[in-house]
Design a protein around this motif. Structure first.
Motif, PDB file in Angstrom:
ATOM      1  N   ARG A  58      44.615  44.249  41.264  1.00 58.63           N
ATOM      2  CA  ARG A  58      44.396  44.128  42.654  1.00 58.63           C
ATOM      3  C   ARG A  58      42.914  44.637  43.605  1.00 58.63           C
ATOM      4  NH1 ARG A  58      43.462  39.534  44.536  1.00 58.63           N
ATOM      5  NH2 ARG A  58      43.043  39.996  46.504  1.00 58.63           N
ATOM      6  N   ALA A  65      40.124  43.367  41.799  1.00 62.43           N
ATOM      7  CA  ALA A  65      39.236  42.266  43.844  1.00 62.43           C
ATOM      8  C   ALA A  65      38.147  43.302  43.648  1.00 62.43           C
ATOM      9  CB  ALA A  65      41.204  42.200  44.333  1.00 62.43           C
ATOM     10  N   ASP A  99      37.783  37.231  47.895  1.00 63.33           N
ATOM     11  CA  ASP A  99      37.740  39.229  48.375  1.00 63.33           C
ATOM     12  C   ASP A  99      36.516  39.836  48.300  1.00 63.33           C
ATOM     13  OD1 ASP A  99      40.486  38.214  47.213  1.00 63.33           O
ATOM     14  OD2 ASP A  99      40.298  38.218  45.074  1.00 63.33           O
TER      15      ASP A  99
END
Ligand code: NAD
Length: 421
Positions: A14, A18, A365
Motif C-alpha cells: 500500500r 497505492a 486510491d
C-alpha cells in the motif's frame, strides 16, 4: 500550490504502490523525503525510486519520528496492529497524518487517535478510499437529490472472491485475528463507512451472524497433506491447489497475488516458494481464524434498514448494492462501474456507466491522495470526508457487529459507542 513533503512509514504494497506513486506522477505537488522500512530490499528499492538519500532511510518508524519535524506529513502504511504508535508519535511531533485503515484493532486506541488529532490540531485522515470512488460519489448524489424518494432499505454485498479470500484471509496476512483483526473490521470497515455515508444517519441497533464455516480442519479432504505439493491426491478437484492457483488463475498476476509468494514470478521460483511456504499450505490446515461469511442487519436512526453480507464464496471480488426508495430503485456494481436506475413515477429505466479512472480501487486510491495532498498544502485548513473523527464511527460499527456475532445479542449502537464519542 505549495509542494507537500512526506515521510513514508512502511514501504509495503500500500505504502509504496497505492500512495507514494502519487509523488512520481505529480512531482510538483508531492515528494517523499524519508522512508522507514525494516526490510532492506524494500527500503533500498523504494529509496532509489524516490531519490531518498542514505541519511533519510530508516529501519524503524521510531527512529524517524524521534527526530525534529522535517516534513509536512507522515503516511502510516504498516500492518493493521501497527498503526497506533506511529500515528500518535507523528501527531505529537506536529505532523499531519494519513493512516491506513483499520485505524487500529482496539476500540480505545481508535478513540485516542481521533482525540489526539483534535488536541494537536493536526489532520488525521483514514484511507477510506471508497468515498473517493466515482461510483459511490454518484450514488451519494442520486440519494441526496431524492432520485429514489425516501430510502427505505439497502442491501449491500461484499463479494470477496474465493481466490482473494484464500490468498489473504486463509493463507495470507489477514488470516488470524491475533496478528491482524476480525475481517468485519479489516475489510468491511470500508462498507460500514459507505453505509453510514449513504444513509446520512447513524446506526440505532444491529445484529450479526457468521463465522469460519469452511476453511477448517474438519473440512479437509481425507488425507490432505499440510502442503499442497506434498502429493495431495485432491489436486484435480480442489480450487485452492496452490501451484495451479498461483500459476494459472488469471487474478494471481492481475491482482499481483503472486508477488506475495515470490519476488521472481517465473514458475520455478514460485513452485520452490510454495513447497514449504505460507502460500503453499492446504487451505484446510492453516492457522486462520477470521470469518469466511458474515451478515450484519442494521436499523438506522432515520428508519433505513440495511442488510450487509460479506462472503468468501463468490467468483468475483466486487461490491454490489441495491438501494430501495419510495419513488425508485438503484442497483449498482462498483467493479463493473454500472448503475441501474428505475424511476417509479415515470417508469423510466436508465443504465449509467461510470467512468473508472486508472489505479487501485477503481481509481479511488489516487483521488484520495489528491484530496489529502491538497488539504496538507493548505496546512490542513478544511476537513476531509475521511477525517478520523468521521471514520471512527465506521470502525466502531464494525467492532459492534463483531461483538454481536460473538455474543449473539442485538447491540444498541448508541449505548455501545456511549463514552467514546
Ligand atoms: N485502504 C485500503 O483499501 C487497503 C487495502 C489493502 C490493505 N490496507 C491496509 O494497509 C496496511 C498495509 O498493508 P500492505 O498490504 O501494504 O502490507 P505490507 O505488509 O505489504 O506493508 C507493511 C510494511 O510495513 C513494514 N514495517 C513493519 N514494521 C515496521 C516498522 N517498525 N517501521 C516501519 N515499517 C515497518 C513492513 O516491513 C512492510 O513492508 C494494512 O493495515 C492493510 O490492512 C488498506
Amino acid at each position: 500550490m505549495k509542494k507537500v513533503k512526506a515521510i513514508l512509514i512502511g514501504a509495503g504494497l500500500r505504502g509504496s504502490e497505492a500512495y507514494a506513486e502519487y509523488a512520481l506522477n505529480y512531482p510538483s505537488e508531492f515528494e517523499i523525503v524519508a522512508v522507514a522500512e525494516p526490510d532492506d530490499t524494500r527500503r533500498t528499492s523504494f529509496s532509489e525510486k524516490h531519490g531518498i538519500p542514505d541519511e533519510y532511510r530508516f529501519e524503524d518508524y521510531k527512529e524517524v519520528l524521534q527526530r525534529e519535524k522535517f516534513a509536512d506529513c507522515v503516511l502510516v502504511c504498516t500492518q493493521d496492529r501497527m498503526h497506533f504508535e506511529p500515528v500518535m508519535m507523528a501527531l505529537e511531533r506536529g505532523y499531519h497524518v494519513l493512516c491506513e485503515k483499520p485505524m487500529a484493532a482496539d476500540k480505545d486506541e481508535m478513540v485516542q487517535m481521533s482525540k489526539a488529532a483534535e488536541r494537536y490540531g493536526r489532520v488525521l485522515s483514514i484511507c477510506h478510499v471508497l468515498r473517493y470512488s466515482p461510483f459511490f460519489i454518484k450514488l451519494k448524489k442520486m440519494v441526496e437529490t431524492g432520485s429514489i424518494g425516501r430510502v427505505m432499505t439497502i442491501q449491500h454485498i461484499e463479494n470477496i472472491g474465493y481466490w482473494h479470500f484464500a490468498h489473504s484471509f486463509v493463507r495470507g496476512n489477514w488470516r488470524n485475528e491475533k496478528s491482524a483483526c476480525p475481517i468485519i473490521l479489516a475489510k468491511c470497515c470500508h462498507d460500514m463507512d459507505i453505509l453510514l455515508w449513504l444513509t446520512g444517519s447513524t446506526c440505532k441497533r444491529l445484529q450479526s451472524f457468521g463465522g469460519l464455516g469452511h476453511f477448517t480442519e474438519e473440512n479437509a479432504p481425507e488425507d490432505a497433506p499440510l502442503y499442497c505439493m506434498d502429493g495431495c491426491t485432491h489436486r484435480d478437484e480442489c480450487p485452492y491447489y496452490a501451484p495451479k492457483f498461483y500459476l494459472e488463475h488469471p487474478k494471481a498476476k492481475e491482482d499481483k497475488l503472486i508477488y506475495a509468494v515470490s519476488e521472481d514470478i517465473m514458475p520455478k521460483p514460485v513452485m520452490a516458494a510454495l513447497e514449504q511456504g505460507p502460500y503453499g499450505r492446504c487451505v484446510y490446515h492453516c492457522d486462520n481464524t477470521v470469518s469466511d461469511n458474515q451478515i450484519v442487519n442494521m436499523e438506522f436512526i432515520n428508519g433505513i434498514k440495511v442488510s450487509f453480507t460479506m462472503t468468501a464464496f463468490t467468483e468475483k471480488c466486487s461490491r454490489e448494492i441495491n438501494l430501495m426508495g419510495t419513488k425508485g430503485q438503484i442497483k449498482g456494481n462498483m467493479d463493473l462501474g454500472i448503475i441501474e436506475y428505475h424511476d417509479f413515477v415515470s417508469g423510466d429505466e436508465e443504465i449509467i456507466r461510470i467512468h473508472t479512472p486508472e489505479g487501485g480501487h477503481s481509481g479511488s486510491d489516487t483521488l484520495m491522495m489528491k484530496d489529502f495532498v491538497h488539504l496538507i498544502a493548505n496546512d490542513g485548513a478544511g476537513r476531509s470526508s475521511t477525517d478520523a473523527s468521521i471514520s471512527l464511527e465506521s470502525h466502531l460499527l464494525a467492532l459492534a457487529a463483531e461483538e454481536s456475532r460473538i455474543s449473539g445479542k442485538v447491540i444498541e449502537f448508541q449505548t455501545y459507542t456511549g463514552d467514546y464519542k
